[in-house]
Design a protein around this motif. Structure first.
Motif, short mmCIF file in Angstrom:
data_model
loop_
_atom_site.label_atom_id
_atom_site.label_comp_id
_atom_site.label_asym_id
_atom_site.label_seq_id
_atom_site.Cartn_x
_atom_site.Cartn_y
_atom_site.Cartn_z
N LEU A 1 43.62 39.83 43.94
CA LEU A 1 43.39 41.11 42.44
C LEU A 1 44.72 42.15 43.08
O LEU A 1 45.05 42.44 42.02
CB LEU A 1 42.06 41.63 42.42
CG LEU A 1 40.80 41.14 41.81
CD1 LEU A 1 39.76 41.39 42.30
CD2 LEU A 1 40.98 41.10 40.23
N ALA A 2 44.93 42.59 43.82
CA ALA A 2 45.86 43.21 44.83
C ALA A 2 47.06 42.92 43.85
O ALA A 2 48.49 43.30 43.23
CB ALA A 2 46.11 43.55 45.81
N GLU A 3 47.51 41.00 44.11
CA GLU A 3 48.70 40.53 43.56
C GLU A 3 48.46 40.89 41.92
O GLU A 3 50.00 40.60 41.82
CB GLU A 3 48.36 39.27 44.58
CG GLU A 3 50.02 38.32 43.69
CD GLU A 3 51.07 38.39 44.29
OE1 GLU A 3 51.86 38.04 43.63
OE2 GLU A 3 51.81 39.75 45.14
N LEU A 4 47.31 40.64 41.71
CA LEU A 4 47.70 40.78 39.98
C LEU A 4 48.15 41.80 39.75
O LEU A 4 49.09 41.43 38.84
CB LEU A 4 46.56 40.31 39.48
CG LEU A 4 46.13 40.50 37.49
CD1 LEU A 4 47.11 38.51 37.54
CD2 LEU A 4 44.50 40.49 37.37
N ARG A 5 47.52 43.06 40.36
CA ARG A 5 47.95 44.44 39.96
C ARG A 5 49.99 44.21 40.09
O ARG A 5 50.76 44.87 39.15
CB ARG A 5 47.29 45.07 40.79
CG ARG A 5 47.74 46.51 40.47
CD ARG A 5 48.28 46.73 38.92
NE ARG A 5 48.93 48.41 38.34
CZ ARG A 5 48.57 49.37 37.94
NH1 ARG A 5 46.98 49.52 37.53
NH2 ARG A 5 49.03 49.98 37.39
#
Length: 237
Positions: A187-191
Motif C-alpha cells: 500500500l505504501a508502494e501503491l501510494r
C-alpha cells in the motif's frame, strides 16, 4: 485472502482499491465499467464474476440481483466473496459461508467494503472510517488512505504482498490502473506510484482522445504546456 473497497466518487468516477497477501491481486479481483459500476471478486476468487458482473451492469441489472444471479449459478459460491456498486451508488455483497474468518462485508453511502482472512472486523471498520473521513481528498487518495487505515488495523492476517487501484472517470479506458504485484509494503508502494502518476501521467491522460474530443491533443507543445499547467496548480503557494 483479500479486502477491498468499491466506491462512487462525488464526480461520478468509479473505483476499486484492493490489498492482499496474494501475488498480483490486481490481476484477478477488481473490475470497473465507466458509468456503470465497480466490483471485486475475492476469497477463492472466481474471475468470471468480473466478466459476468460487468455485463449485467451494462444491462442495468440492480446490484442485489447481480449478486443473487452470480451466486446462484456458481456451485462454489460458499467459498466466494463478491461485492459491487453501480453508478447510482447502490451496493450489494456476498460472503460465502466457507470463507475463512475473519470475513464479512459492510456498506455505507456510495461505497462497499468486503474482506476475508482478515485480522478481525476492525479492518473493515477502520477502512470505512477513513473513507468517510476523507471526503475532501482526491478520489484515488481517499481510496488509498482508507486501505492504509485497514492495514493499520491488521489487514490480511497472513501479511502483505500486493495491492491495486483501478479508477474510471468519463472514458472507456481507465483514468488510473496501478498495481503492486509483489512488495514488502504494497500500500505504501501503491501510494508512491500514485504520486509518480501526478508528475506526467495524469495530465497526459487528459490530452488523450475522449468522447468529448475524439482526436485528443496531438501537438506535443500543447501537451507539454498542459503538463506544466497541471504541475503549477500542484505547487505550494
Amino acid at each position: 485472502m483479500t479486502w477491498s473497497i468499491v466506491a462512487r466518487d462525488r464526480t461520478g468516477a468509479l473505483g476499486v482499491a484492493v490489498a492482499s497477501r496474494f501475488f498480483a491481486v490486481g490481476a484477478l479481483c477488481p473490475a470497473v465499467r465507466t458509468a456503470r459500476g465497480a466490483l471485486s471478486t475475492q476469497a477463492l476468487v472466481n474471475p468470471l464474476y468480473a466478466h459476468d458482473g460487468l455485463a449485467l451492469l451494462d444491462a442495468n441489472v440492480a446490484p442485489a440481483e447481480i449478486v443473487r444471479r452470480l451466486a446462484a449459478a456458481d456451485s462454489g459460491r460458499d467459498a466466494r466473496q463478491f461485492h459491487l456498486i453501480d453508478s447510482a451508488g447502490r451496493t450489494a455483497a456476498h460472503t460465502g459461508s466457507a470463507c475463512i474468518a475473519w470475513c464479512g462485508h459492510r456498506a455505507g453511502s456510495d461505497y462497499s467494503i468486503a474482506g476475508n482472512m482478515l485480522a478481525g472486523p476492525r479492518v473493515l471498520e477502520e477502512t470505512a472510517r477513513a473513507y468517510e473521513a476523507g471526503a475532501d481528498l482526491a478520489f484515488a487518495e481517499r481510496l488509498i488512505a482508507a486501505m492504509q487505515a485497514g492495514e493499520s488495523a491488521g489487514g490480511d492476517k497472513r501479511g502483505k504482498q500486493a495491492a491495486a487501484l483501478l479508477i474510471h472517470t468519463t472514458e472507456d479506458y481507465p483514468f488510473l490502473d496501478l498495481r503492486v504485484d509483489d512488495h514488502a509494503d504494497p500500500l505504501a508502494e501503491l501510494r508512491r506510484l500514485y504520486d509518480v502518476s501526478l508528475e506526467r501521467f495524469q495530465p497526459f491522460v487528459s490530452c488523450l482522445p475522449s468522447r468529448a474530443a475524439p482526436a485528443g491533443i496531438t501537438d506535443r507543445a500543447v501537451i507539454e504546456d498542459a503538463i506544466a499547467r497541471f504541475q503549477a496548480k500542484r505547487r505550494p503557494r
